[in-house]
Design an enzyme around this catalytic site. Structure first.
Site, PDB file in Angstrom:
ATOM      1  N   GLU A  64       0.856  -1.198   0.000  1.00 46.66           N
ATOM      2  CA  GLU A  64       0.000   0.000   0.000  1.00 46.66           C
ATOM      3  C   GLU A  64       0.881   1.233   0.000  1.00 46.66           C
ATOM      4  O   GLU A  64       2.058   1.158   0.353  1.00 46.66           O
ATOM      5  CB  GLU A  64      -0.833   0.043   1.292  1.00 46.66           C
ATOM      6  CG  GLU A  64      -1.745  -1.130   1.460  1.00 46.66           C
ATOM      7  CD  GLU A  64      -2.360  -1.181   2.859  1.00 46.66           C
ATOM      8  OE1 GLU A  64      -2.194  -0.212   3.636  1.00 46.66           O
ATOM      9  OE2 GLU A  64      -2.997  -2.195   3.154  1.00 46.66           O
ATOM     10  N   LYS A 119       2.112   4.656   1.684  1.00 53.69           N
ATOM     11  CA  LYS A 119       2.149   5.211   3.036  1.00 53.69           C
ATOM     12  C   LYS A 119       1.800   6.684   2.913  1.00 53.69           C
ATOM     13  O   LYS A 119       2.584   7.486   2.413  1.00 53.69           O
ATOM     14  CB  LYS A 119       3.543   5.025   3.642  1.00 53.69           C
ATOM     15  CG  LYS A 119       3.619   5.452   5.085  1.00 53.69           C
ATOM     16  CD  LYS A 119       4.915   4.947   5.712  1.00 53.69           C
ATOM     17  CE  LYS A 119       4.971   5.198   7.198  1.00 53.69           C
ATOM     18  NZ  LYS A 119       4.898   6.577   7.585  1.00 53.69           N
ATOM     19  N   ASP A 124       1.116  10.438   4.020  1.00 51.75           N
ATOM     20  CA  ASP A 124       1.829  11.256   4.999  1.00 51.75           C
ATOM     21  C   ASP A 124       0.912  12.341   5.566  1.00 51.75           C
ATOM     22  O   ASP A 124       0.892  13.475   5.101  1.00 51.75           O
ATOM     23  CB  ASP A 124       3.046  11.898   4.308  1.00 51.75           C
ATOM     24  CG  ASP A 124       4.004  12.488   5.318  1.00 51.75           C
ATOM     25  OD1 ASP A 124       3.856  12.203   6.526  1.00 51.75           O
ATOM     26  OD2 ASP A 124       4.900  13.246   4.904  1.00 51.75           O
ATOM     27  N   TYR A 144      -6.856   2.343   5.965  1.00 51.49           N
ATOM     28  CA  TYR A 144      -5.973   1.229   5.608  1.00 51.49           C
ATOM     29  C   TYR A 144      -5.927   0.097   6.630  1.00 51.49           C
ATOM     30  O   TYR A 144      -5.089  -0.796   6.510  1.00 51.49           O
ATOM     31  CB  TYR A 144      -4.556   1.752   5.379  1.00 51.49           C
ATOM     32  CG  TYR A 144      -4.060   2.735   6.428  1.00 51.49           C
ATOM     33  CD1 TYR A 144      -3.892   2.348   7.738  1.00 51.49           C
ATOM     34  CD2 TYR A 144      -3.782   4.057   6.082  1.00 51.49           C
ATOM     35  CE1 TYR A 144      -3.446   3.234   8.681  1.00 51.49           C
ATOM     36  CE2 TYR A 144      -3.329   4.955   7.022  1.00 51.49           C
ATOM     37  CZ  TYR A 144      -3.162   4.541   8.326  1.00 51.49           C
ATOM     38  OH  TYR A 144      -2.730   5.424   9.260  1.00 51.49           O
ATOM     39  N   LYS A 171      10.513   3.601   3.403  1.00 57.38           N
ATOM     40  CA  LYS A 171      10.415   5.053   3.206  1.00 57.38           C
ATOM     41  C   LYS A 171      11.111   5.459   1.913  1.00 57.38           C
ATOM     42  O   LYS A 171      12.244   5.054   1.668  1.00 57.38           O
ATOM     43  CB  LYS A 171      11.082   5.781   4.383  1.00 57.38           C
ATOM     44  CG  LYS A 171      10.444   5.464   5.726  1.00 57.38           C
ATOM     45  CD  LYS A 171       9.313   6.390   6.043  1.00 57.38           C
ATOM     46  CE  LYS A 171       9.855   7.590   6.770  1.00 57.38           C
ATOM     47  NZ  LYS A 171       8.820   8.408   7.355  1.00 57.38           N
ATOM     48  N   CYS A 230      28.244  42.014  12.383  1.00 51.88           N
ATOM     49  CA  CYS A 230      26.937  42.136  11.738  1.00 51.88           C
ATOM     50  C   CYS A 230      27.104  42.660  10.304  1.00 51.88           C
ATOM     51  O   CYS A 230      27.784  43.657  10.083  1.00 51.88           O
ATOM     52  CB  CYS A 230      26.053  43.082  12.543  1.00 51.88           C
ATOM     53  SG  CYS A 230      24.471  43.371  11.745  1.00 51.88           S
ATOM     54  N   CYS A 260      25.422  46.391  10.265  1.00 48.44           N
ATOM     55  CA  CYS A 260      25.891  47.551  11.027  1.00 48.44           C
ATOM     56  C   CYS A 260      27.338  47.407  11.498  1.00 48.44           C
ATOM     57  O   CYS A 260      27.902  48.329  12.068  1.00 48.44           O
ATOM     58  CB  CYS A 260      24.979  47.804  12.228  1.00 48.44           C
ATOM     59  SG  CYS A 260      25.183  46.566  13.517  1.00 48.44           S
ATOM     60  N   CYS A 301      23.167  40.050  16.749  1.00 47.96           N
ATOM     61  CA  CYS A 301      23.794  41.360  16.692  1.00 47.96           C
ATOM     62  C   CYS A 301      23.208  42.142  17.866  1.00 47.96           C
ATOM     63  O   CYS A 301      21.992  42.331  17.943  1.00 47.96           O
ATOM     64  CB  CYS A 301      23.450  42.053  15.373  1.00 47.96           C
ATOM     65  SG  CYS A 301      23.797  43.827  15.449  1.00 47.96           S
ATOM     66  N   CYS A 351      21.033  49.139  14.588  1.00 45.39           N
ATOM     67  CA  CYS A 351      21.216  48.246  13.437  1.00 45.39           C
ATOM     68  C   CYS A 351      19.950  48.341  12.563  1.00 45.39           C
ATOM     69  O   CYS A 351      18.856  47.971  13.009  1.00 45.39           O
ATOM     70  CB  CYS A 351      21.446  46.829  13.951  1.00 45.39           C
ATOM     71  SG  CYS A 351      21.648  45.627  12.646  1.00 45.39           S
TER      72      CYS A 351
HETATM   73  S1  IVH Z   1      -0.776   0.536   8.933  1.00 50.35           S
HETATM   74  C1  IVH Z   1      -0.167  -1.428  13.092  1.00 50.35           C
HETATM   75  N1  IVH Z   1      -0.902   1.576   6.526  1.00 50.35           N
HETATM   76  O1  IVH Z   1       2.143   5.444   9.151  1.00 50.35           O
HETATM   77  C2  IVH Z   1      -0.110  -0.838  11.718  1.00 50.35           C
HETATM   78  N2  IVH Z   1      -0.109   2.974   8.275  1.00 50.35           N
HETATM   79  O2  IVH Z   1       4.318   4.466  11.416  1.00 50.35           O
HETATM   80  C3  IVH Z   1      -0.900   0.387  11.593  1.00 50.35           C
HETATM   81  N3  IVH Z   1       0.380   5.271   7.586  1.00 50.35           N
HETATM   82  O3  IVH Z   1       0.614   5.329  12.289  1.00 50.35           O
HETATM   83  C4  IVH Z   1      -0.541   1.280  10.490  1.00 50.35           C
HETATM   84  N4  IVH Z   1      -0.170   5.025   5.460  1.00 50.35           N
HETATM   85  O4  IVH Z   1      -0.266   6.999  10.564  1.00 50.35           O
HETATM   86  C5  IVH Z   1      -0.570   1.790   7.815  1.00 50.35           C
HETATM   87  N5  IVH Z   1      -1.140   2.332   4.351  1.00 50.35           N
HETATM   88  C6  IVH Z   1      -0.812   2.567   5.620  1.00 50.35           C
HETATM   89  C7  IVH Z   1      -0.360   3.834   6.069  1.00 50.35           C
HETATM   90  C8  IVH Z   1      -0.007   3.991   7.414  1.00 50.35           C
HETATM   91  C9  IVH Z   1       0.265   5.869   6.389  1.00 50.35           C
HETATM   92  C10 IVH Z   1       0.890   5.942   8.809  1.00 50.35           C
HETATM   93  C11 IVH Z   1       0.017   5.733  10.019  1.00 50.35           C
HETATM   94  C12 IVH Z   1       0.860   4.966  10.988  1.00 50.35           C
HETATM   95  C13 IVH Z   1       2.241   5.286  10.528  1.00 50.35           C
HETATM   96  C14 IVH Z   1       3.157   4.120  10.810  1.00 50.35           C
END
Ligand code: IVH
Length: 666
Positions: A111, A113, A115, A223, A310, A404, A407, A422, A428
């Site tokens: 999936e 992730k 942000d 998710y 990541k 600075c 001045c 400064c 200044c």
């Molecule tokens: S699963 C126990 N799936 O990333 C597992 N987390 O450090 C629960 N996040 O706290 C999280 N996309 O805020 C999961 N597809 C995804 C995600 C996701 C973003 C965030 C979430 C979580 C943190 C994990």
């Protein structure tokens, strides 16, 4: 009556569906105009028939103006985080670990992730029951009212195969588009900018006023489902069920068996994600079978059945041409790297903040170095390292300036602080200008008709040296200035005159005492009521005020220890600025509550508990801490303690709520 109830329910059902079509599916079936018309009809019927109210009506998506502080609740299942990996090798290690532990076939769901900020929603009988933030993982803030304003979150579920009770977790997000326009607005209003959409989303979710949350157009992807009776024995299918109930589930979800499929998914989305409307910072890999998840279990911090990969922040290498130094209002020096322009994550980068001297020396920067610039989760680019392969071309080592740049005064470094300052605050130029700009700013004296360029002009002409000089400007003199007609002179003078009404707390903020921002100024004004008590307050008295710590107290003492500041205050007093809180400001002084005693209990939404206490006193009443036969009234908020309630009822003490109380004094 039955008819009206049916009509209301039918409108609600239709609006829930249209809302879903529009926000989740991106495929509206009716026009905005028709949607608004139906919504207005529903709101009108609901206001005429409060007996048919529903806490999850789609009409509540517009938010409420009532401010409350959040209550905290325990998570039924703790909210854990994921362990992070940063290379495909580490992903392969995860795969191998799982393979050894399970000793059977398994499937991995990949999936994106997202942000943003995580949220946990509980649904009971198909209705949104509660929304909790992650908090400390054990307990979180109840932000249900704010979450209800997010259009992609269903308040009532569709279909009928959802469990009686379950939790669903996901990420609340602000799109890049909303984020950019919000920051533009904040820039115009001279408000602090959000560093990235994640901070903007979590800040928004914690606002007290849900109607502002509604305006910010947050979004959410889900998710993870939790509960005893989930419809399927695997994660992927449960997500598809959740989609059919109305949740927004990402299409970027794939079941994989082999490591190379996972690799392909990572490679594909590392590029493709740049086209998405929201921020993503990696990939999450989860074992699909719930049974296998159970077998693998959890460590103290994270599941063994999932891992995050990541993405590398985008980086590029470019030439460092020079370092310049900016002087702020308080004299703090910020080094800035001037770079050969380079394209990075969709924008051209020419400059990067180097923050302070320590960062420059840890990078070992030389002019002409090729440096790597990175734009990660933070929007302001940063220099991460030097490309040593090009070092032979580089010139002189960057040495932090000692004097600075504006001045010439020798810079100082305050112990325990990273910044250089400064100290020439009175002479200044950027510091003086900065102080003027702060003083006239919208949140300080808010002087209309006076801007940064005018300040510059007056300063160059020697008309102003200190902010008190602004109030001594002479109409005939300024209306003769180039680019300054009598109309603009009048505007400015009216603006200055009006600023004499600005309350004490903002005057205090306008003085620009280091670390005394808006909130601190408010707290100080409230606690000390006038400038003289504040000037004579001891260090201990200062730190006893809520939110005032050592650092702020020291800075206040230092400011008032200087003769020039005391004489500035004297001059500003003479021209008529407000240096005290007038009791009449609240307009509530009366003896309407004379001889009446009150006990306050519970949580309030219009004013705070302390404000009610002071309203009682200001109107001649008395505050008691516990209920007795002598108590006249209990002022009860939400969640008043049951034992207090019982006692009040037993003794026959009148229980009144906020509105009734305010009617009494108004
Ligand atoms: S699963 C126990 N799936 O990333 C597992 N987390 O450090 C629960 N996040 O706290 C999280 N996309 O805020 C999961 N597809 C995804 C995600 C996701 C973003 C965030 C979430 C979580 C943190 C994990």
């Amino acid at each position: 009556m039955e008819n009206i109830k049916e009509k209301i329910e039918s409108l609600r059902n239709q609006l829930h569906q249209h809302n879903y079509n529009y926000y989740v599916l991106n495929a509206p079936l009716i026009s905005d105009f028709d949607f608004d018309r139906m919504m207005r009809e529903l709101i009108e019927l609901e206001s005429l028939h409060p007996e048919f109210s529903d806490k999850n009506s789609p009409s509540l998506r517009v938010g409420s103006d009532i401010s409350k502080s959040f209550q905290q609740f325990n998570h039924k299942y703790p909210m854990l985080s994921l362990s992070n990996t940063y290379s495909e090798q580490e992903v392969a290690d995860f795969y191998e670990r799982v393979r050894k532990l399970l000793e059977e076939e398994f499937e991995i769901v990949c999936e994106l992730k997202y942000d943003g900020t995580s949220i946990s929603l509980t649904y009971i009988d198909g209705e949104l029951h509660q929304a909790l933030t992650r908090g400390d993982g054990e307990k979180g803030d109840d932000v249900t009212e704010n979450v209800k304003t997010i259009r992609t979150i269903p308040l009532k579920l569709q279909g009928n195969n959802y469990p009686h009770e379950f939790e669903i977790r996901g990420e609340i997000l602000m799109s890049w588009e909303v984020f950019n326009s919000l920051n533009k607005e904040r820039e115009l209003a001279e408000e602090q900018l959000f560093a990235n959409p994640r901070n903007a989303a979590s800040g928004t979710l914690k606002l007290q006023n849900s109607s502002i949350v509604a305006e910010r157009k947050l979004d959410a992807y889900f998710y993870y489902l939790l509960g005893d009776k989930l419809p399927s024995p695997n994660h992927y299918e449960n997500l598809q069920h959740a989609a059919s109930w109305g949740f927004k589930i990402s299409d970027a979800t794939k079941r994989c068996q082999k490591l190379n499929e996972i690799s392909d998914f990572i490679k594909y989305w590392d590029l493709e994600r740049k086209k998405l409307p929201v921020a993503t910072d990696g990939i999450v890999l989860k074992i699909n079978s719930l049974e296998q998840q159970y077998t693998l279990g959890f460590t103290a911090k994270s599941p063994r059945w999932a891992v995050a990969y990541k993405f590398k922040a985008e980086e590029a290498s470019t030439r460092l041409n020079s370092v310049s130094y900016q002087v702020g209002r308080t004299g703090a020096i910020t080094p800035v790297a001037n770079l050969d322009p380079i394209q990075l994550s969709g924008t051209v980068v020419k400059r990067a903040s180097l923050h302070n001297a320590d960062i420059i020396s840890s990078l070992d920067l030389h002019i002409g170095d090729f440096v790597y610039v990175e734009k990660g989760g933070e929007i302001i680019p940063k220099i991460t390292r030097v490309d040593l392969n090009h070092r032979h071309l580089a010139g002189e080592k960057v040495k932090f300036i000692t004097n600075c740049p504006e001045c010439g005064q020798k810079l100082i470094r305050i112990e325990g602080e990273a910044a250089h300052y400064c100290p020439n605050e009175d002479y200044c130029p950027p510091q003086i200008k900065g102080k003027f700009e702060h003083f006239i700013g919208r949140k300080a004296m808010n002087i209309d008709g006076l801007g940064s360029e005018t300040i510059d002009l007056f300063f160059r002409l020697g008309l102003i040296n200190s902010v008190s000089d602004l109030y001594k400007l002479n109409r005939s003199e300024i209306s003769q200035l180039e680019r300054f007609g009598s109309k603009s002179a009048d505007n400015m003078l009216v603006g200055l005159e009006k600023s004499k009404e600005i309350p004490f707390e903002r005057v205090l903020f306008a003085l620009g005492i280091r670390y005394v921002g808006e909130t601190v100024a408010k707290k100080l004004a409230k606690a000390f009521r006038n400038i003289d008590s504040l000037i004579s307050a001891s260090h201990d008295e200062l730190v006893s005020v809520d939110e005032i710590g050592e650092r702020i107290a020291q800075s206040i003492k230092l400011y008032f220890s200087e003769e020039k500041h005391l004489s500035l205050i004297q001059e500003l007093k003479l021209v008529g600025l407000q240096f005290q809180i007038f009791e009449s400001e609240s307009n509530l002084n009366s003896d309407k509550l004379k001889d009446k005693s009150f006990v306050i209990s519970g949580l309030f939404s219009i004013y705070s508990r302390d404000e009610y206490k002071s309203l009682i006193e200001k109107n001649g009443g008395k505050n008691l801490t516990s209920i007795s036969a002598k108590t006249d009234f209990v002022l009860a908020g939400e969640n008043m303690g049951p034992s207090k309630l019982e006692k009040a009822q037993k003794l026959g003490v009148a229980i009144i709520h906020e509105k009734e109380f305010l009617d009494m004094i108004n």
